[in-house]
Design a protein around this motif. Structure first.
Motif, PDB file in Angstrom:
ATOM      1  N   LEU A 135      -7.689   4.939  10.313  1.00 45.71           N
ATOM      2  CA  LEU A 135      -7.574   3.993   9.208  1.00 45.71           C
ATOM      3  C   LEU A 135      -6.311   4.375   8.449  1.00 45.71           C
ATOM      4  O   LEU A 135      -5.538   5.214   8.908  1.00 45.71           O
ATOM      5  CB  LEU A 135      -8.813   4.054   8.318  1.00 45.71           C
ATOM      6  CG  LEU A 135     -10.111   3.548   8.976  1.00 45.71           C
ATOM      7  CD1 LEU A 135     -11.305   3.779   8.079  1.00 45.71           C
ATOM      8  CD2 LEU A 135     -10.003   2.067   9.317  1.00 45.71           C
ATOM      9  N   TRP A 136      -6.106   3.800   7.289  1.00 47.65           N
ATOM     10  CA  TRP A 136      -4.929   4.167   6.506  1.00 47.65           C
ATOM     11  C   TRP A 136      -5.190   3.835   5.050  1.00 47.65           C
ATOM     12  O   TRP A 136      -6.175   3.184   4.724  1.00 47.65           O
ATOM     13  CB  TRP A 136      -3.676   3.489   7.063  1.00 47.65           C
ATOM     14  CG  TRP A 136      -3.675   1.989   7.115  1.00 47.65           C
ATOM     15  CD1 TRP A 136      -4.543   1.180   7.798  1.00 47.65           C
ATOM     16  CD2 TRP A 136      -2.749   1.103   6.482  1.00 47.65           C
ATOM     17  NE1 TRP A 136      -4.205  -0.142   7.623  1.00 47.65           N
ATOM     18  CE2 TRP A 136      -3.106  -0.212   6.825  1.00 47.65           C
ATOM     19  CE3 TRP A 136      -1.635   1.310   5.665  1.00 47.65           C
ATOM     20  CZ2 TRP A 136      -2.395  -1.328   6.371  1.00 47.65           C
ATOM     21  CZ3 TRP A 136      -0.913   0.204   5.214  1.00 47.65           C
ATOM     22  CH2 TRP A 136      -1.307  -1.102   5.574  1.00 47.65           C
ATOM     23  N   TRP A 137      -4.322   4.329   4.194  1.00 50.97           N
ATOM     24  CA  TRP A 137      -4.438   4.021   2.772  1.00 50.97           C
ATOM     25  C   TRP A 137      -3.137   3.369   2.337  1.00 50.97           C
ATOM     26  O   TRP A 137      -2.081   3.591   2.932  1.00 50.97           O
ATOM     27  CB  TRP A 137      -4.733   5.294   1.960  1.00 50.97           C
ATOM     28  CG  TRP A 137      -3.738   6.406   2.144  1.00 50.97           C
ATOM     29  CD1 TRP A 137      -3.836   7.450   3.022  1.00 50.97           C
ATOM     30  CD2 TRP A 137      -2.486   6.576   1.466  1.00 50.97           C
ATOM     31  NE1 TRP A 137      -2.732   8.251   2.921  1.00 50.97           N
ATOM     32  CE2 TRP A 137      -1.885   7.742   1.971  1.00 50.97           C
ATOM     33  CE3 TRP A 137      -1.815   5.845   0.466  1.00 50.97           C
ATOM     34  CZ2 TRP A 137      -0.636   8.200   1.520  1.00 50.97           C
ATOM     35  CZ3 TRP A 137      -0.584   6.300   0.019  1.00 50.97           C
ATOM     36  CH2 TRP A 137      -0.017   7.467   0.545  1.00 50.97           C
ATOM     37  N   ALA A 139      -1.068   1.197  -1.306  1.00 47.76           N
ATOM     38  CA  ALA A 139      -1.109   0.610  -2.645  1.00 47.76           C
ATOM     39  C   ALA A 139      -1.696  -0.792  -2.527  1.00 47.76           C
ATOM     40  O   ALA A 139      -1.489  -1.493  -1.522  1.00 47.76           O
ATOM     41  CB  ALA A 139       0.291   0.563  -3.253  1.00 47.76           C
ATOM     42  N   HIS A 140      -2.457  -1.201  -3.538  1.00 47.25           N
ATOM     43  CA  HIS A 140      -3.002  -2.572  -3.534  1.00 47.25           C
ATOM     44  C   HIS A 140      -2.675  -3.232  -4.866  1.00 47.25           C
ATOM     45  O   HIS A 140      -3.538  -3.720  -5.582  1.00 47.25           O
ATOM     46  CB  HIS A 140      -4.505  -2.548  -3.277  1.00 47.25           C
ATOM     47  CG  HIS A 140      -5.014  -3.735  -2.533  1.00 47.25           C
ATOM     48  ND1 HIS A 140      -4.864  -5.021  -2.979  1.00 47.25           N
ATOM     49  CD2 HIS A 140      -5.660  -3.840  -1.335  1.00 47.25           C
ATOM     50  CE1 HIS A 140      -5.415  -5.857  -2.109  1.00 47.25           C
ATOM     51  NE2 HIS A 140      -5.906  -5.168  -1.092  1.00 47.25           N
ATOM     52  N   SER A 141      -1.379  -3.201  -5.201  1.00 46.56           N
ATOM     53  CA  SER A 141      -0.873  -3.721  -6.459  1.00 46.56           C
ATOM     54  C   SER A 141       0.537  -4.234  -6.182  1.00 46.56           C
ATOM     55  O   SER A 141       1.345  -3.520  -5.595  1.00 46.56           O
ATOM     56  CB  SER A 141      -0.831  -2.583  -7.479  1.00 46.56           C
ATOM     57  OG  SER A 141      -0.269  -3.015  -8.684  1.00 46.56           O
ATOM     58  N   PHE A 539     -11.641 -10.557   0.554  1.00 45.57           N
ATOM     59  CA  PHE A 539     -11.497 -11.051   1.926  1.00 45.57           C
ATOM     60  C   PHE A 539     -10.183 -11.829   1.920  1.00 45.57           C
ATOM     61  O   PHE A 539     -10.092 -12.856   1.236  1.00 45.57           O
ATOM     62  CB  PHE A 539     -12.693 -11.964   2.229  1.00 45.57           C
ATOM     63  CG  PHE A 539     -12.797 -12.468   3.641  1.00 45.57           C
ATOM     64  CD1 PHE A 539     -12.715 -11.621   4.730  1.00 45.57           C
ATOM     65  CD2 PHE A 539     -13.050 -13.828   3.878  1.00 45.57           C
ATOM     66  CE1 PHE A 539     -12.863 -12.097   6.036  1.00 45.57           C
ATOM     67  CE2 PHE A 539     -13.205 -14.311   5.174  1.00 45.57           C
ATOM     68  CZ  PHE A 539     -13.111 -13.438   6.256  1.00 45.57           C
ATOM     69  N   HIS A 540      -9.157 -11.318   2.624  1.00 41.34           N
ATOM     70  CA  HIS A 540      -7.838 -11.924   2.409  1.00 41.34           C
ATOM     71  C   HIS A 540      -6.909 -11.764   3.604  1.00 41.34           C
ATOM     72  O   HIS A 540      -7.136 -10.935   4.485  1.00 41.34           O
ATOM     73  CB  HIS A 540      -7.173 -11.303   1.178  1.00 41.34           C
ATOM     74  CG  HIS A 540      -6.802  -9.850   1.345  1.00 41.34           C
ATOM     75  ND1 HIS A 540      -5.548  -9.440   1.757  1.00 41.34           N
ATOM     76  CD2 HIS A 540      -7.513  -8.714   1.157  1.00 41.34           C
ATOM     77  CE1 HIS A 540      -5.521  -8.115   1.801  1.00 41.34           C
ATOM     78  NE2 HIS A 540      -6.690  -7.639   1.450  1.00 41.34           N
ATOM     79  N   CYS A 541      -5.843 -12.556   3.567  1.00 43.56           N
ATOM     80  CA  CYS A 541      -4.787 -12.416   4.565  1.00 43.56           C
ATOM     81  C   CYS A 541      -3.989 -11.162   4.227  1.00 43.56           C
ATOM     82  O   CYS A 541      -3.579 -10.953   3.081  1.00 43.56           O
ATOM     83  CB  CYS A 541      -3.875 -13.639   4.564  1.00 43.56           C
ATOM     84  SG  CYS A 541      -2.598 -13.519   5.833  1.00 43.56           S
ATOM     85  N   HIS A 542      -3.745 -10.316   5.245  1.00 41.51           N
ATOM     86  CA  HIS A 542      -3.042  -9.052   5.021  1.00 41.51           C
ATOM     87  C   HIS A 542      -1.528  -9.193   5.108  1.00 41.51           C
ATOM     88  O   HIS A 542      -0.797  -8.208   5.153  1.00 41.51           O
ATOM     89  CB  HIS A 542      -3.552  -7.978   5.976  1.00 41.51           C
ATOM     90  CG  HIS A 542      -3.593  -6.605   5.384  1.00 41.51           C
ATOM     91  ND1 HIS A 542      -2.475  -5.816   5.261  1.00 41.51           N
ATOM     92  CD2 HIS A 542      -4.607  -5.893   4.839  1.00 41.51           C
ATOM     93  CE1 HIS A 542      -2.818  -4.666   4.704  1.00 41.51           C
ATOM     94  NE2 HIS A 542      -4.095  -4.686   4.431  1.00 41.51           N
ATOM     95  N   ILE A 543      -1.045 -10.433   5.147  1.00 39.40           N
ATOM     96  CA  ILE A 543       0.387 -10.672   4.950  1.00 39.40           C
ATOM     97  C   ILE A 543       0.552 -10.798   3.438  1.00 39.40           C
ATOM     98  O   ILE A 543      -0.016 -11.702   2.824  1.00 39.40           O
ATOM     99  CB  ILE A 543       0.838 -11.945   5.699  1.00 39.40           C
ATOM    100  CG1 ILE A 543       0.790 -11.671   7.206  1.00 39.40           C
ATOM    101  CG2 ILE A 543       2.212 -12.406   5.243  1.00 39.40           C
ATOM    102  CD1 ILE A 543       1.098 -12.849   8.086  1.00 39.40           C
TER     103      ILE A 543
HETATM  104 CU1  C2O Z   1      -5.312  -3.173   3.578  1.00 36.46          CU
HETATM  105 CU2  C2O Z   1      -6.870  -5.659   0.741  1.00 36.46          CU
HETATM  106  O1  C2O Z   1      -6.070  -4.443   2.123  1.00 36.46           O
END
Ligand code: C2O
Length: 577
Positions: A135-137, A139-141, A539-543
């Motif tokens: 997996l990976w980590w 930033a989500h901002s 639940f989203h597009c990862h682009i």
């Molecule tokens: Cu890897 Cu909402 O993200």
């Protein structure tokens, strides 16, 4: 345990100590399974980095790019203290970690938490439950994940092992996307103009573009191997906006896992990895000692859309029989598919079969959802803020709802504290208007509605979601990611999903397990999962460009009645808005 019930009968006072003794015997006889807790300090900071003959400041964790790799075993706990010394708000997301009952540690900004302000700290605490692999980590901002990311590797428990022989070499390969500009400026420009963002200047492997780019040959990533070595490459697509093909010259790749789930091994020359996805491949160093390129470049499925068509490389470098490195020769280049080679993508994804796991794919469905995924446009008056095609601004939606997030609280906090007026729970389970999704869509259907709409799921319900691409502006492959879950991929196809004929072709026997599904360009994919993790889950597009335009929604999964079926209380240091 209830102790009071034993007083009624005389024999139970004799049985209880015996039972305890047997329990102790069992406990000490069992193999020691030592779940560990790993502590990490993440300092988010500005770091000067030199790439493509230029130096500029990027946001990093601990000054490293890519950020530190986190390794743990299934069952271990992680405690990661994040301190923000940068000038932007930030959050960190642990992509693919299920976060059972701990949605507070999931990380998406304004979904499960308010951002960590400059100068602030927040400690993420969670346990790895029944997950193994890569997996990976990140930033989500904003778009800070362009440079704020790292690998998160989950090894089997000490009493267990891989379902394949342990490779000699085990290395993360993180594919990234590089801009010669501050990524927040790239984002702000796109958000201001309403146009598509600038494409990247390079792709990277473990932070390095590789020697096909200017000023990059000295820093090209090298993976030294000896003849006969087995190598596990943990390929992670951390690119912001681009699906990537990946290949190693002259070496067969055996795919053994994806998104922290094992699959039935299969051989291939090339893999395609969507943003957010990971793929574990094994290779054997069985070629003549020489240098072989490891390379990645775009799979770009949208028609007439600009993309970065450069190629990133690393080198698989054999040691010579004399013990040195084969450094002199020019590396062999692999054959990568054409940028629009959807046939190769379909052949590759069609080979995935899951390993029989404890969790069985749900055969009956309680929630049958159908979501369109695609772009959209908002009409605007010509001017600097109206630079999209034909006097529009780009938007995107699921079921015609373009996602808007709160700014004064997070969805999870609002749900947990019953704060009114932050969101509604009327996200449409099916498209509000039925149309020929992948046909010639009339312009009247191109403009989405903006809203903060969630969809409620009962604890334990069996959920099916049909994800249907649309031809609004252009059909396109969208990597759709579900937080807090992994799911079975039971079917995929092209054109419009046919509810009469397509379900008979579903794989309910050995479907692959993923956390991010690439919905085929101009097609559909069907996923299933059991809603066994309460919380609020994005639940989203990862682009990231599509996410910023609104291509997402959130689920509320209600608490169950049993023990360990409720969201834990929020941590005391949860950031406030
Ligand atoms: Cu890897 Cu909402 O993200």
């Amino acid at each position: 345990m209830e102790a009071s019930s034993s007083s009624s009968s005389s024999s139970s006072s004799y049985i209880a100590p015996l039972f305890l003794f047997l329990l102790q015997l069992l406990f000490f006889a069992a193999p020691m399974e030592c779940a560990e807790t790993h502590y990490h300090n993440f300092i988010v900071q500005e770091t000067a980095v030199n790439r493509l003959c230029k130096s500029h400041n990027i946001i990093t964790v601990n000054g490293q790019f890519p950020g530190p790799t986190i390794s743990a075993r299934n069952g271990d706990s992680l405690v990661i203290r994040v301190t923000n010394r940068a000038r932007y708000n930030i959050t960190i997301h642990w992509h693919g970690i299920r976060q059972m009952r701990t949605p507070w540690a999931d990380g998406p900004e304004y979904v499960t938490q308010c951002p960590i302000r400059p100068g602030g700290t927040y400690t993420y605490r969670f346990t790895l439950e029944n997950q193994e692999g890569t997996l990976w980590w990140h930033a989500h901002s904003k778009w800070l994940r362009a440079t704020v990311y790292g690998a998160l590797i989950i090894f089997p428990k000490s009493s267990s092992s891989f379902p394949f022989s342990t490779p000699k070499i085990d290395v993360p390969i993180i594919l990234g996307e590089w801009w010669n500009r501050n990524i927040v400026d790239v984002m702000r420009q796109a958000m201001f103009t309403g146009a598509a963002p600038n494409v990247s200047d390079a792709y990277t492997i473990n932070g390095q573009p590789g020697d096909l780019y200017p000023c990059s040959s000295q820093s090209t990533v090298r993976i030294p191997v000896s003849q006969g070595d087995t190598v596990l490459l943990r390929v992670i697509n951390a690119a912001l906006n681009q699906q990537l093909f990946f290949s190693v010259a002259n070496h067969k790749l055996t795919v053994v896992g994806a998104d922290a789930a094992y699959n039935k091994p299969f051989a291939t020359n090339v893999i395609m990895v969507g943003p957010g996805q990971t793929t574990n491949v094994l290779l054997t160093a069985d070629q003549p000692p020489a240098r072989y390129y490891i390379a990645a470049r775009a799979y770009a499925s949208a028609q007439n859309a600009p993309f970065d068509n450069t190629t990133t490389t690393a080198v698989l470098e054999y040691r010579t029989s004399a013990g040195g490195q084969s450094t002199s020769s020019r590396p062999v280049m692999p054959q990568l598919p054409a940028f629009n080679d959807t046939a190769t993508v379909t052949a590759f994804t069609g080979k995935f079969r899951g390993l029989p796991s404890v969790a069985k794919v749900p055969t009956k469905v309680d929630e049958n959802l159908f979501f369109t995924v695609g772009l959209g446009f908002v009409n605007c008056t010509p001017g600097p803020r109206c630079q999209g095609p034909n006097n529009t601004r780009f938007a995107a939606s699921m079921n015609n709802v373009s996602m808007v997030l709160p700014t004064k609280t997070s969805l999870l906090q609002a749900y947990y504290q019953n704060t009114p007026g932050v969101f509604t729970t009327d996200f449409p389970p099916v498209p509000p208007v039925v149309f020929d999704y992948t046909g010639n869509v009339s312009r009247g259907l191109w403009q989405p509605k903006f809203g903060t709409k969630l969809y409620k799921l009962k604890f334990g319900s069996n959920v099916q979601i049909v994800l249907q691409d649309t031809a609004i502006f252009s059909t396109e492959d969208h990597p759709i990611h579900l937080h807090g879950y992994h799911f079975f991929v039971v079917g995929q196809g092209f054109g419009n999903f046919n509810a009469k004929s397509d379900p008979s072709k579903f794989n309910l026997v050995d479907p692959p397990v993923r956390n991010t599904i690439d919905v085929p360009v101009g097609g559909w994919a069907v996923i299933r999962f059991v809603a066994d993790n309460p919380g609020v889950w994005l639940f989203h597009c990862h682009i990231d460009a599509h996410l910023a335009w609104g291509l997402g929604m959130s689920f509320i999964v209600e608490n169950g009645n049993g023990k360990s079926q409720s969201v834990e209380p929020p941590p005391a240091d949860l950031p406030q808005c």
